[in-house]
Design an enzyme around this catalytic site. Structure first.
Site, PDB file in Angstrom:
ATOM      1  CG  ASN A  41       0.814 -10.849   3.094  1.00  0.00           C
ATOM      2  OD1 ASN A  41       1.423 -11.762   3.644  1.00  0.00           O
ATOM      3  ND2 ASN A  41       1.273 -10.264   2.012  1.00  0.00           N
ATOM      4  CG  ASP A  42      -0.770 -10.031  -1.039  1.00  0.00           C
ATOM      5  OD1 ASP A  42      -0.924  -9.325  -0.031  1.00  0.00           O
ATOM      6  OD2 ASP A  42      -0.076  -9.680  -2.012  1.00  0.00           O
ATOM      7  NE  ARG A 160       5.670  -6.355  -4.886  1.00  0.00           N
ATOM      8  CZ  ARG A 160       6.563  -5.376  -4.787  1.00  0.00           C
ATOM      9  NH1 ARG A 160       7.793  -5.557  -5.222  1.00  0.00           N
ATOM     10  NH2 ARG A 160       6.230  -4.213  -4.242  1.00  0.00           N
ATOM     11  CD  GLU A 219       2.605  -4.453  -3.803  1.00  0.00           C
ATOM     12  OE1 GLU A 219       3.699  -4.962  -3.504  1.00  0.00           O
ATOM     13  OE2 GLU A 219       1.701  -4.223  -2.971  1.00  0.00           O
TER      14      GLU A 219
END
Length: 470
Positions: A41-42, A160, A219
């Site tokens: 993912n990221d 985060r 986020e």
């Protein structure tokens, strides 16, 4: 309790078993970055350091589930040819036992340094988070330095995704957060030495800076200045969907304004959607050696239809977007594919005439530039359909859950499109980057792109060479 399910032997075994299977999938990309196996993912830690570009990424090598998050690592000299690097982080410490979550990379006096979120979940269902450092040693491995920021007072365990930069004598960090009222925020921290950090307060978020209710968690913040404007990229979770904007489960957005380095405040306008396609999230930027601001994003969306994607049958899930160069025009962000990608082009072909007489094109690996006044339709293998009107684009794709048609929109006068196709992805750049629509799709190969409509169009197109990670 330290995570005992993930270890280097287990990861090595998963890669040896999983990579051959993933490579057999006709949907595995030919030139986009993707995991060799498991879930990716990221993008994290995008940086130029010591003559090479480095891109880290969230990776679960053991399965296609959002668990066991490690940091994988690629590097490149030219932003086109990438190579695998040793695994950077695994969740093997008390303070990151439930995952080494997203973050960034910096050059700290010649030392490549990672800052990431250590995720910790408790049996009763609560969680906490630590912002942690890891420094590359002489052998190229990353040595964890432990937490440098514990959970700040006034916020839930959802804090985060640190993004760091240096300005003058200080380091700065933006952090995504959720306050005790369940409102998404972006926090600003400052430090002189990367170890001791001072919370400078909230600079953006829900019910902040003139915004109303704008989600319960923000986020992946990224704050930078481009052409005298300051931009804050963010991913507001819980943002209300609108009829033709912010249609994904979670969206990516940006704020444009001015950051005051004296008062450490950010004056900005409304939220703008960063990408209007079906899959785009968690973008991160960096600067090139020649001063360009580049962006890469995850071509996925949390909690969408990801677990129904057919690539799971081959043991892998998700890919990155192409690398994009950002520019600023009157306080608005534009995105365009980096010029380095032109090296993948084969011979150029052209067509000019009515859309319904245009040749069918192989969409397996394709770059297409097309101009028209609209009134035409582009059909990607009967799987993804783009309806182009003069003042709107509508992108259609069937739900992987129930087969119903889903739609995404971009509204405004459309003069031209720049489209990049890979085996299971389409990225549509509108009006030289004024808008973008990024989407995964899963056609029967070989995929064909066909045109329909009576209106004329002018097209240039190239087949693209494969460029796998070595």
């Amino acid at each position: 309790m330290i995570n005992s399910q993930i270890s280097l032997p287990a990861i090595l075994l998963a890669v040896m078993r999983g990579q051959p299977k993933a490579q057999q999938d006709a949907h595995y990309p030919g030139w986009h970055l993707a995991p060799v196996t498991g879930l990716m993912n990221d993008p994290n830690g995008f940086i130029h350091f010591n003559g090479r570009y480095h891109l880290f990424y969230q990776w679960n090598p053991l399965s296609c589930q959002h668990q066991h998050k490690c940091w994988g690592h690629w590097s490149s000299e030219d932003l086109l040819h990438w190579q695998h690097e040793p695994l950077a982080l695994i969740p093997d410490s008390d303070y990151d036992r439930n995952g080494c979550y997203s973050g960034s990379a910096i050059d700290d006096h010649g030392r490549l340094t990672l800052c990431y979120t250590g995720n910790v979940k408790f049996d009763e269902g609560t969680r906490t988070a630590f912002q942690c450092l890891a420094v590359q040693n002489a052998e190229g491995r990353f040595e964890k330095q432990g937490p440098v920021i514990a959970l700040p007072e006034g916020y839930t365990g959802h804090v985060r995704d640190p993004k760091l930069w240096r300005c003058g004598q200080h380091w700065y960090m933006v952090l995504g957060a959720q306050d005790l009222g369940r409102r998404g925020k972006v926090l600003l921290f400052r430090s002189a030495d990367l170890r001791e950090w001072e919370n400078m307060g909230e600079i953006a978020g829900s019910d902040t800076g003139g915004l109303g209710a704008a989600g319960y968690m923000w986020e992946c913040p990224d704050l930078f200045t481009l052409d005298h404007h300051t931009y804050l990229l963010c991913c507001p979770q819980g943002l209300p969907q609108e009829p033709q904007r912010f249609r994904n489960t979670y969206s990516s957005a940006y704020l444009s304004g001015k950051f005051d380095e004296q008062t450490l405040t950010f004056q900005h306008g409304p939220l703008h959607e960063l990408d209007a396609g079906f899959e785009f999230y968690a973008p991160q930027t960096t600067l090139t050696v020649d001063g360009r601001r580049l962006l890469v994003g995850w071509m996925g969306v949390p909690d969408g239809e990801e677990m129904s994607q057919p690539t799971i049958g081959y043991g892998w899930l998700h890919q990155m977007t192409c690398l994009r160069e950002l520019s600023s025009r009157n306080g608005k962000l534009y995105q365009q594919p980096i010029v380095e990608l032109q090296a993948l082009r084969g011979d150029m072909q052209t067509y000019e005439g009515r859309a319904n007489a245009a040749p069918w094109l192989s969409a397996q690996r394709l770059e297409l530039r097309v101009e028209s006044s609209g009134g035409i339709t582009l059909n990607f293998a009967d799987t993804l359909i783009l309806e182009w009107q003069h003042d709107q684009l509508r992108l259609a794709r069937r739900s992987l859950h129930n087969g119903e048609w889903l739609f995404r929109y971009w509204t405004g006068a459309v003069r031209g499109l720049h489209i990049l196709c890979d085996h299971s992805s389409v990225e549509i750049f509108i009006n030289d980057g004024e808008g973008v629509m990024s989407s995964r799709y899963f056609p029967t190969q070989p995929a064909l792109l066909t045109f329909s409509g009576d209106n004329p169009l002018r097209a240039r197109y190239w087949s693209l060479h494969a460029c796998p990670v070595e």
